[in-house]
Design a protein around this motif. Structure first.
Motif, PDB file in Angstrom:
ATOM      1  N   GLN A 202      40.385  52.086  39.959  1.00 38.44           N
ATOM      2  CA  GLN A 202      40.895  51.731  38.632  1.00 38.44           C
ATOM      3  C   GLN A 202      42.072  50.756  38.775  1.00 38.44           C
ATOM      4  N   SER A 206      42.513  46.795  37.575  1.00 36.74           N
ATOM      5  CA  SER A 206      43.455  46.602  36.477  1.00 36.74           C
ATOM      6  C   SER A 206      44.206  45.288  36.651  1.00 36.74           C
ATOM      7  N   ARG A 207      45.059  44.986  35.682  1.00 35.99           N
ATOM      8  CA  ARG A 207      45.904  43.798  35.798  1.00 35.99           C
ATOM      9  C   ARG A 207      46.787  43.879  37.034  1.00 35.99           C
ATOM     10  N   TYR A 227      57.313  37.260  38.344  1.00 33.76           N
ATOM     11  CA  TYR A 227      57.183  38.596  38.918  1.00 33.76           C
ATOM     12  C   TYR A 227      58.020  38.691  40.181  1.00 33.76           C
TER      13      TYR A 227
ATOM     14  N   LEU B  91      40.711  34.820  41.519  1.00 33.25           N
ATOM     15  CA  LEU B  91      40.721  35.287  40.135  1.00 33.25           C
ATOM     16  C   LEU B  91      40.037  34.246  39.247  1.00 33.25           C
ATOM     17  N   GLU B  95      41.743  35.268  34.143  1.00 35.01           N
ATOM     18  CA  GLU B  95      42.626  36.199  34.852  1.00 35.01           C
ATOM     19  C   GLU B  95      43.913  35.513  35.310  1.00 35.01           C
ATOM     20  N   ASP B  98      45.949  35.216  32.191  1.00 40.28           N
ATOM     21  CA  ASP B  98      46.403  36.527  31.757  1.00 40.28           C
ATOM     22  C   ASP B  98      47.547  37.035  32.638  1.00 40.28           C
ATOM     23  N   LEU B  99      47.394  36.777  33.934  1.00 47.91           N
ATOM     24  CA  LEU B  99      48.445  37.176  34.883  1.00 47.91           C
ATOM     25  C   LEU B  99      49.768  36.497  34.531  1.00 47.91           C
ATOM     26  N   ALA B 100      49.657  35.214  34.167  1.00 46.84           N
ATOM     27  CA  ALA B 100      50.864  34.482  33.791  1.00 46.84           C
ATOM     28  C   ALA B 100      51.444  35.032  32.494  1.00 46.84           C
ATOM     29  N   THR B 102      51.331  38.026  31.142  1.00 44.20           N
ATOM     30  CA  THR B 102      51.844  39.394  31.079  1.00 44.20           C
ATOM     31  C   THR B 102      53.116  39.587  31.895  1.00 44.20           C
ATOM     32  N   PHE B 103      53.771  38.494  32.271  1.00 46.88           N
ATOM     33  CA  PHE B 103      54.891  38.639  33.220  1.00 46.88           C
ATOM     34  C   PHE B 103      56.083  39.402  32.669  1.00 46.88           C
ATOM     35  N   LEU B 107      55.886  46.824  34.985  1.00 48.44           N
ATOM     36  CA  LEU B 107      54.850  46.896  36.013  1.00 48.44           C
ATOM     37  C   LEU B 107      53.838  48.017  35.757  1.00 48.44           C
ATOM     38  N   LEU B 110      50.788  47.505  33.617  1.00 54.97           N
ATOM     39  CA  LEU B 110      49.715  46.651  34.128  1.00 54.97           C
ATOM     40  C   LEU B 110      48.607  47.463  34.786  1.00 54.97           C
ATOM     41  N   ALA B 111      48.834  48.767  34.934  1.00 51.19           N
ATOM     42  CA  ALA B 111      47.838  49.600  35.612  1.00 51.19           C
ATOM     43  C   ALA B 111      46.590  49.797  34.763  1.00 51.19           C
ATOM     44  N   ARG B 112      46.620  49.283  33.528  1.00 54.14           N
ATOM     45  CA  ARG B 112      45.413  49.358  32.714  1.00 54.14           C
ATOM     46  C   ARG B 112      44.597  48.080  32.874  1.00 54.14           C
ATOM     47  N   ARG B 113      43.322  48.187  32.537  1.00 55.58           N
ATOM     48  CA  ARG B 113      42.471  47.011  32.616  1.00 55.58           C
ATOM     49  C   ARG B 113      42.757  46.074  31.460  1.00 55.58           C
ATOM     50  N   ARG B 114      42.462  44.808  31.687  1.00 51.45           N
ATOM     51  CA  ARG B 114      42.597  43.840  30.612  1.00 51.45           C
ATOM     52  C   ARG B 114      41.448  44.044  29.629  1.00 51.45           C
TER      53      ARG B 114
END
Lengths: 340, 250
Positions: A202, A206-207, A227, B91, B95, B98-100, B102-103, B107, B110-114
């Motif tokens: 998972q 995830s992101r 980051y 990526l 992605e 999206d990575l850019a 969500t900065f 942290l 971010l453990a959830r999926r997009r």
């Protein structure tokens, strides 16, 4: 949806239902041992395969977990006010203060995970902030494994020295020699591995997983996205350390011993080799590698005691040159070749 | 908005920047030019925290930037691209964006999926014209597309100040044109500093130009003023042929 989970479900059924029914207790015990290693491998897959941190010292965290558990088991056997057997032999007369809290199973199991996590956070904070990476990080972790062994061997009265700790008879009131206890332990190990695998998968999807890959492939660029790569790496490294610690804690009642030889440089390297052989870029590859290499080691050592080391080395070179993505990569390639 | 005072940078005794003063007001599109080794990229590096100045001050929106870490400066709203574009090849385009975007999220979140596409990502995708490539991995993009993706990643972060280091280097004529349009569009609602070598590109798109030479600001003004200045002709335009033979920055 169903198709995506089918491979995992199949493996889960085989591991949780078929294996305990079909394997004799000795073989089931061996499988439990490999699955403990697979938990460590999962952590290596996360830290190395996804995060690019080649950690050659997971044995340290595995050992911290193992020793925590062993200390509890020893104290439990000695009973209130008693001393573990090896301390009596080394002439220790009073229980060292470090040992006292490990009489509580909750504390011992908690420390088996928390100890490695804290050490990894400390190490990560020091090392990743200074932008130590690549081979330097690998060497550092390996040195840590070597230092840990020296420390353990040197403290005979505290740790059991070279022999480590063994002769465990009872876990939470269950007889460890009993087949049903061992079967129960196997099921616990398999379940823990399954849960951790799903959680890690998972995370990878995830992101955060994307961020981790980005840190692996372009740490400096990630910094300019706002980051802090050091934080991302530290958190990931700590997670992998926690997994290794938990694996160590499970390993002790399953195998019945913990000693410096089980967590030094060589065992740490063996696991990295196993992950590479299985396929480091896929979590399933890491787990598969640990189990396959574990079996291969047992099978081979039963035939030619000294040949394994050479075979292992040859296999590693072969995989790195011919199939850098490991077994999982080869399987993927074959599957693609068949469909096209 | 951005104010550099007497900035000094020394590399092993070599004065890369020797007392640079630069003021860029909000909303401006500023071009930074100069011969190789003039200190253009070093200047960007100082603003973004990659290089620590030996002296002087860098103020952005009233805050001192010197001594802050790179990611902290980004969080203040300063984004940059590099000469060689670095997108994350494994990526997908989405992605990367999206990575850019969500900065600023903590942290743990971010453990959830997009799920789906955020507004900032959507806008960046439209502006850079990469919609059709959204689900492709960034590794398959052409050089030009990579640069656009980088700019898109910057846009997705909604920065106040964008620093672009040679965005059209190595691009084809068509790509240059599209990048120019993109740049003009971005400059409408952002403060932008562009380091650029390409004179034709400058003539078409530049408003205010700062010329750097040997670590100092030589001239500042409109493109016509600058190119008419004899000092600029001597150090920069007059030497262009020799420079082209030498190639890019040392």
């Amino acid at each position: 949806m169903i198709k995506r989970h089918l491979p995992f479900a199949t493996v889960a059924v085989i591991a949780l239902v078929a294996a305990p029914l079909l394997l004799e207790p000795f073989r089931l015990g061996l499988l439990a041992k490999y699955l403990c290693y697979a938990i460590v491998a999962l952590g290596i897959g996360l830290a190395w395969g996804q995060g690019g941190m080649l950690t050659l010292g997971q044995g340290v965290f595995f050992g911290l977990g193992g020793y925590s558990m062993a200390m509890y088991l020893k104290l439990n056997e000695a009973g209130p006010g008693g001393l573990p057997d090896f301390m009596v032999w080394s002439g220790v007369e009073k229980l060292p203060a470090l040992w006292a809290p490990f009489a509580s199973p909750v504390f011992a199991v908690g420390m088996a995970v928390l100890g490695p996590v804290l050490l990894a956070v400390l190490l990560g904070t020091l090392v990743f902030r200074q932008r130590v990476r690549g081979a330097y990080f690998a060497i550092l972790t390996q040195a840590l494994a070597a230092a840990m062994v020296i420390l353990l061997v040197g403290q005979q009265g505290l740790t059991g020295g070279t022999n480590g700790m063994t002769n465990f008879f009872e876990l939470f009131g269950q007889d460890l020699a009993d087949d049903s206890t061992q079967r129960g332990l196997y099921l616990v190990v398999a379940s823990v591995l399954g849960i951790l695998y799903l959680a890690t998968r998972q995370l990878v999807h995830s992101r955060y997983g994307r961020l981790l890959v980005a840190v692996r492939d372009g740490e400096d660029r990630v910094r300019f996205l706002g980051y802090d790569p050091a934080l991302v790496k530290t958190v990931t490294f700590a997670a992998s350390a926690g997994m290794a610690g938990l694996a160590g804690a499970l390993f002790v009642p399953v195998v019945g011993i913990i000693s410096p030889a089980l967590l030094g440089v060589v065992p740490s390297l063996e696991l990295v080799v196993a992950v590479a052989v299985g396929g480091r870029h896929a979590l399933a590859g890491a787990v598969l590698g640990a189990v396959v290499m574990g079996y291969a080691k047992t099978a081979f050592s039963e035939q030619f005691a000294d040949g394994w080391l050479y075979l292992q080395g040859a296999l590693f070179i072969l995989v790195m040159t011919l199939a850098p993505k490991g077994i999982v990569g080869v399987v993927g390639r074959l599957r693609r070749a068949r469909t096209t | 908005m951005l104010e550099l005072r007497d900035v000094q940078v020394v590399f092993d005794g070599f004065r890369a920047l020797d007392g640079v003063n630069l003021t860029v007001p909000e909303g401006e599109l500023r071009f930074l030019i100069g011969p190789n080794g003039a200190g253009k990229t070093t200047l960007i590096d100082v603003i973004t925290g990659l290089t620590k100045p030996a002296g002087g001050s860098v103020r952005f929106g009233g805050l001192d930037l010197v001594g802050r870490k790179e990611h902290q400066i980004v969080r203040l709203g300063v984004g940059r691209t590099f000469q060689t574009s670095v997108v994350f090849e494994e990526l997908t385009v989405i992605e990367n964006l999206d990575l850019a975007a969500t900065f600023r999220q903590p942290l743990w979140s971010l453990a959830r999926r997009r799920r789906g596409i955020s507004e900032a990502v959507e806008q960046a995708l439209t502006r850079t014209g990469l919609e059709d490539l959204a689900e492709r991995s960034a590794g398959v993009l052409s050089h030009g597309q990579r640069q656009w993706l980088e700019i898109g990643m910057l846009l997705a972060q909604r920065p106040k100040l964008l620093l672009l280091d040679e965005p059209v280097a190595g691009m084809s004529k068509d790509e240059r044109e599209r990048t120019g349009e993109l740049l003009t569009e971005i400059a409408d609602d952002h403060t932008v500093i562009v380091v650029e070598h390409d004179m034709e590109f400058l003539r078409r798109h530049a408003s205010t130009v700062t010329v750097l030479h040997e670590g100092k600001v030589l001239v500042e003004g409109s493109i016509d003023q600058v190119s008419a200045d004899p000092r600029v002709q001597e150090v920069y335009l007059g030497r262009r042929k020799a420079e082209d033979a030498v190639g890019n920055r040392p």
